[in-house]
Design an enzyme around this catalytic site. Sequence first.
Site, PDB file in Angstrom:
ATOM      1  N   ASP A   2       0.017  -1.050   2.983  1.00  0.00           N
ATOM      2  CA  ASP A   2      -1.410  -1.348   2.944  1.00  0.00           C
ATOM      3  C   ASP A   2      -1.838  -2.092   4.207  1.00  0.00           C
ATOM      4  OD1 ASP A   2      -4.030  -1.544   1.457  1.00  0.00           O
ATOM      5  OD2 ASP A   2      -3.590  -3.682   1.713  1.00  0.00           O
ATOM      6  N   HIS A  19      -1.761  -3.186  -4.807  1.00  0.00           N
ATOM      7  CA  HIS A  19      -2.223  -4.576  -4.709  1.00  0.00           C
ATOM      8  C   HIS A  19      -1.669  -5.426  -5.847  1.00  0.00           C
ATOM      9  CE1 HIS A  19      -4.835  -2.980  -1.632  1.00  0.00           C
ATOM     10  NE2 HIS A  19      -5.242  -2.077  -2.492  1.00  0.00           N
ATOM     11  N   GLU A  57      -4.208   8.864   2.002  1.00  0.00           N
ATOM     12  CA  GLU A  57      -3.036   8.812   1.115  1.00  0.00           C
ATOM     13  C   GLU A  57      -2.119   9.999   1.388  1.00  0.00           C
ATOM     14  OE1 GLU A  57      -2.208   6.354  -0.823  1.00  0.00           O
ATOM     15  OE2 GLU A  57      -4.063   5.324  -1.373  1.00  0.00           O
ATOM     16  N   ASP A  70       0.936   4.381  -4.373  1.00  0.00           N
ATOM     17  CA  ASP A  70       0.001   3.870  -5.378  1.00  0.00           C
ATOM     18  C   ASP A  70      -1.139   4.854  -5.628  1.00  0.00           C
ATOM     19  OD1 ASP A  70      -1.677   3.591  -3.161  1.00  0.00           O
ATOM     20  OD2 ASP A  70      -1.786   1.407  -3.264  1.00  0.00           O
ATOM     21  N   ASP A  93       0.855   4.455   1.861  1.00  0.00           N
ATOM     22  CA  ASP A  93      -0.450   3.993   1.392  1.00  0.00           C
ATOM     23  C   ASP A  93      -1.517   4.460   2.367  1.00  0.00           C
ATOM     24  OD1 ASP A  93      -2.183   2.784  -0.403  1.00  0.00           O
ATOM     25  OD2 ASP A  93      -2.053   0.813   0.528  1.00  0.00           O
ATOM     26  N   GLY A  94      -2.709   4.643   1.840  1.00  0.00           N
ATOM     27  CA  GLY A  94      -3.866   4.992   2.643  1.00  0.00           C
ATOM     28  C   GLY A  94      -4.981   3.993   2.384  1.00  0.00           C
TER      29      GLY A  94
END
Length: 143
Positions: free
Chosen positions: A131, A121, A47, A69, A9-10
């Site tokens: 995250d 999320h 990302e 994501d 994740d970024g």
Amino acid sequence: MKEVTLYTDGACRGNPGKGGWGAVLVYGKYEKELSGGERETTNNRMELMAAIEGLSALKESCSVTLVSDSKYLVSAYEEGWVYDWERENWRGGKVKNPDLWQKMLELTRKHRVTFVWVKGHAGHPYNERCDRLATAFADSFID
């Protein structure tokens, strides 16, 4: 060939702004967390960096399930955009982050990578963990 799952994740505080990336590598019962960031960056760069750093941490060629994501990342491979961009020599200014895409191509040719998109999320434990790693790094930059 070892089978590894890479969660990535970024995050970015502003876009551009302070950014962070997080990755968790899972191999059997072993897990390894990675994180980093940049003071002035974009969410998409973070990302990509999460995926790049996760794949770069592998010491040998592996079968990797990369879970992200980021539709930007996953769709670029699933829809074949990245290969079109490469074939066109990254011309026309339409391709953002060609330096990172070139590195991604190098790494995905070293490993056998399957991309999986997950909704961000939405309570996925590893996505949430990545995250937290990414946002903590982004928040660590002092003005």
